[in-house]
Scaffold this motif. Sequence first.
Motif, PDB file in Angstrom:
ATOM      1  N   VAL A 139      -1.178  -3.360   0.742  1.00  0.00           N
ATOM      2  CA  VAL A 139      -0.438  -4.542   1.182  1.00  0.00           C
ATOM      3  C   VAL A 139      -1.087  -5.148   2.425  1.00  0.00           C
ATOM      4  CG1 VAL A 139       1.746  -5.322   2.194  1.00  0.00           C
ATOM      5  CG2 VAL A 139       1.769  -3.853   0.169  1.00  0.00           C
ATOM      6  N   LEU A 140      -1.480  -4.306   3.364  1.00  0.00           N
ATOM      7  CA  LEU A 140      -2.130  -4.790   4.583  1.00  0.00           C
ATOM      8  C   LEU A 140      -3.411  -5.532   4.247  1.00  0.00           C
ATOM      9  CD1 LEU A 140      -2.377  -4.892   7.677  1.00  0.00           C
ATOM     10  CD2 LEU A 140      -3.474  -2.628   7.573  1.00  0.00           C
ATOM     11  N   TYR A 141      -4.223  -4.960   3.357  1.00  0.00           N
ATOM     12  CA  TYR A 141      -5.492  -5.571   2.977  1.00  0.00           C
ATOM     13  C   TYR A 141      -5.277  -6.940   2.342  1.00  0.00           C
ATOM     14  CZ  TYR A 141      -9.964  -6.298   0.623  1.00  0.00           C
ATOM     15  OH  TYR A 141     -11.144  -6.825   0.186  1.00  0.00           O
ATOM     16  N   ILE A 142      -4.350  -7.030   1.397  1.00  0.00           N
ATOM     17  CA  ILE A 142      -4.209  -8.271   0.632  1.00  0.00           C
ATOM     18  C   ILE A 142      -3.646  -9.401   1.492  1.00  0.00           C
ATOM     19  CG2 ILE A 142      -1.860  -8.037  -0.327  1.00  0.00           C
ATOM     20  CD1 ILE A 142      -3.191  -8.802  -3.061  1.00  0.00           C
ATOM     21  N   ARG A 143      -2.794  -9.070   2.470  1.00  0.00           N
ATOM     22  CA  ARG A 143      -2.246 -10.112   3.338  1.00  0.00           C
ATOM     23  C   ARG A 143      -3.321 -10.709   4.233  1.00  0.00           C
ATOM     24  NH1 ARG A 143       3.698  -7.415   4.581  1.00  0.00           N
ATOM     25  NH2 ARG A 143       4.808  -8.656   3.014  1.00  0.00           N
ATOM     26  N   ILE A 144      -4.191  -9.872   4.764  1.00  0.00           N
ATOM     27  CA  ILE A 144      -5.280 -10.385   5.605  1.00  0.00           C
ATOM     28  C   ILE A 144      -6.261 -11.183   4.748  1.00  0.00           C
ATOM     29  CG2 ILE A 144      -7.240  -9.742   7.065  1.00  0.00           C
ATOM     30  CD1 ILE A 144      -5.626  -7.263   7.904  1.00  0.00           C
ATOM     31  N   TYR A 145      -6.562 -10.683   3.552  1.00  0.00           N
ATOM     32  CA  TYR A 145      -7.510 -11.353   2.665  1.00  0.00           C
ATOM     33  C   TYR A 145      -7.029 -12.761   2.316  1.00  0.00           C
ATOM     34  CZ  TYR A 145     -10.731 -12.026  -1.247  1.00  0.00           C
ATOM     35  OH  TYR A 145     -11.704 -12.516  -2.092  1.00  0.00           O
ATOM     36  N   PHE A 146      -5.751 -12.898   1.970  1.00  0.00           N
ATOM     37  CA  PHE A 146      -5.229 -14.199   1.558  1.00  0.00           C
ATOM     38  C   PHE A 146      -5.106 -15.177   2.718  1.00  0.00           C
ATOM     39  CE2 PHE A 146      -4.342 -12.400  -2.541  1.00  0.00           C
ATOM     40  CZ  PHE A 146      -4.402 -13.505  -3.384  1.00  0.00           C
ATOM     41  N   ALA A 147      -5.127 -14.687   3.947  1.00  0.00           N
ATOM     42  CA  ALA A 147      -5.144 -15.593   5.094  1.00  0.00           C
ATOM     43  C   ALA A 147      -6.413 -16.432   5.112  1.00  0.00           C
ATOM     44  CB  ALA A 147      -5.026 -14.795   6.390  1.00  0.00           C
ATOM     45  N   ALA A 202     -10.969  -6.123   5.575  1.00  0.00           N
ATOM     46  CA  ALA A 202     -10.410  -7.433   5.242  1.00  0.00           C
ATOM     47  C   ALA A 202     -10.777  -8.484   6.297  1.00  0.00           C
ATOM     48  CB  ALA A 202      -8.891  -7.327   5.095  1.00  0.00           C
ATOM     49  N   LEU A 203     -10.671  -8.117   7.572  1.00  0.00           N
ATOM     50  CA  LEU A 203     -11.023  -9.055   8.645  1.00  0.00           C
ATOM     51  C   LEU A 203     -12.494  -9.452   8.581  1.00  0.00           C
ATOM     52  CD1 LEU A 203      -9.087  -7.492  11.666  1.00  0.00           C
ATOM     53  CD2 LEU A 203      -8.725  -9.782  10.692  1.00  0.00           C
ATOM     54  N   ALA A 204     -13.360  -8.483   8.330  1.00  0.00           N
ATOM     55  CA  ALA A 204     -14.793  -8.772   8.236  1.00  0.00           C
ATOM     56  C   ALA A 204     -15.067  -9.733   7.083  1.00  0.00           C
ATOM     57  CB  ALA A 204     -15.577  -7.474   8.048  1.00  0.00           C
ATOM     58  N   THR A 205     -14.378  -9.537   5.962  1.00  0.00           N
ATOM     59  CA  THR A 205     -14.554 -10.404   4.800  1.00  0.00           C
ATOM     60  C   THR A 205     -14.130 -11.839   5.112  1.00  0.00           C
ATOM     61  OG1 THR A 205     -14.207  -8.568   3.261  1.00  0.00           O
ATOM     62  CG2 THR A 205     -13.885 -10.797   2.395  1.00  0.00           C
ATOM     63  N   VAL A 206     -12.973 -11.995   5.739  1.00  0.00           N
ATOM     64  CA  VAL A 206     -12.459 -13.338   6.039  1.00  0.00           C
ATOM     65  C   VAL A 206     -13.370 -14.063   7.029  1.00  0.00           C
ATOM     66  CG1 VAL A 206     -10.573 -14.610   7.124  1.00  0.00           C
ATOM     67  CG2 VAL A 206     -10.064 -12.779   5.502  1.00  0.00           C
TER      68      VAL A 206
END
Length: 455
Positions: A137-145, A199-203
């Motif tokens: 859940v943590l990963y997907i929320r950051i990713y969708f930001a 996730a942060l690195a990806t965004v």
Amino acid sequence: MKRKSYEIDMCSGSLFPKILMFSIPLMLSSILQLLFNAADMVVVGRFAGSTALAAVGANASLINLLTNLFIGFSVGANVLVARFYGAKKEGEISETVHTAVVLSVVCGLGLMVFGMLVAPQILVVMGTPEDVLGQAVLYIRIYFAGMPVILLYNFGSSILRAVGDTQRPLYYLFGAGIINIVLNLIFVIGFHLGVAGVALATVISQVVSAGLILRCLMHMEGGCRVELKNLRMKKEKVLQIVRIGLPAGLQGTVFSLSNVLIQSSVNSFGSVAMAGNTAASNIEGFIYMAMNSYHQTALSFTSQNFGAGNYKRIGKVLAECLAMVTGVGLGMGWAAYLSGSWLLGIYSSDPKVIEVGLLRLSVICTTYCLCGIMDVLVGELRGLGYAVMPMVVSLLGACGFRILWIFTVFQGHRSLWALYLSYPVSWVLTGAVHMVCYWMVRKKQAVLPVFVSKG
């Protein structure tokens, strides 16, 4: 209309070298993107544990499910820009490009809100294990930001591909990918942020790549040049993009739905099976993206030649793309399977995880060329302006068949092998029907060539 240095004249001259010039940078871009994604997996698997790896993997099919509909619109933008480019209609190109840029940001914002609010509930419905759910859940929320910039990059790249420019997206992706890897190491190893760091690195890296694409479009010449004062959505162009892109997006979404069901079935075997499945899927992604470059090639080359009225050239585009995608699929697929133990060992040192991954590779990688053939036929049909036909065939032949398989064959033989077998069987069935559809279209449109044009 004068051709620019990065553009390719798809409507005249020998096809083979031009297809190579177009497809190789596109293939390298796709492989680089997956290498950077694989770096995410390796870092999180090695330094945050198999549970964190499973959490990232559990999101893959869901992310594709929610994003493919809107990424499909970029296919519509690609087809329109390529068609107008072949017809040398600069004004139509400009309206399409500006509409596509605004549409990408609007869709990205809507998807960001929807994904952050609804995706966690979907993960629960998918049966994500409790020990994985929180991190997933943590990963997907950051990713969708970061969804607005992710869609902006996809739309911008599709515009450049439409005029034959696959080189600059490769350069931009390489730079952003290096940033992604460096930030992975800093966030995960240095700050111990786990899946949040990945996730942060990806965004952040996606922000960089989207910014570079937009800067490129703002400095182009001719109809593809983006000017801030002209950024608005033209109703006619939105409808044209949606008419072509919506079927493509729906097809990708329903494909992802069948993969979500398969992921849910994999989840029922536990976190070890999930980790092995995730690692193998990541390896397969390199082969798929390499083959998908020929789907994009068939789409762009067919669209430009269709717009230019150069119908005799279209059959040869299909023949050469089919030959190339078959060679790439067979070569890379079998190489991945034969070196599977070593490749999977990069992701995890757990022998059970490697065993599950090898099982998946043995079924899918050895037959993956069938998927490439199917996708090239889809690209050809879309380039000819047929968006609904390949969507319906794909939904019934691949997605519908896989769902039926899960509730029949898999229920009677509950094993990962039986689950994975649904892929190659569906590719054979769907590809055969797509070929029949191509012949029907060619027969209906008498201007289209015999399979390989003599002209």
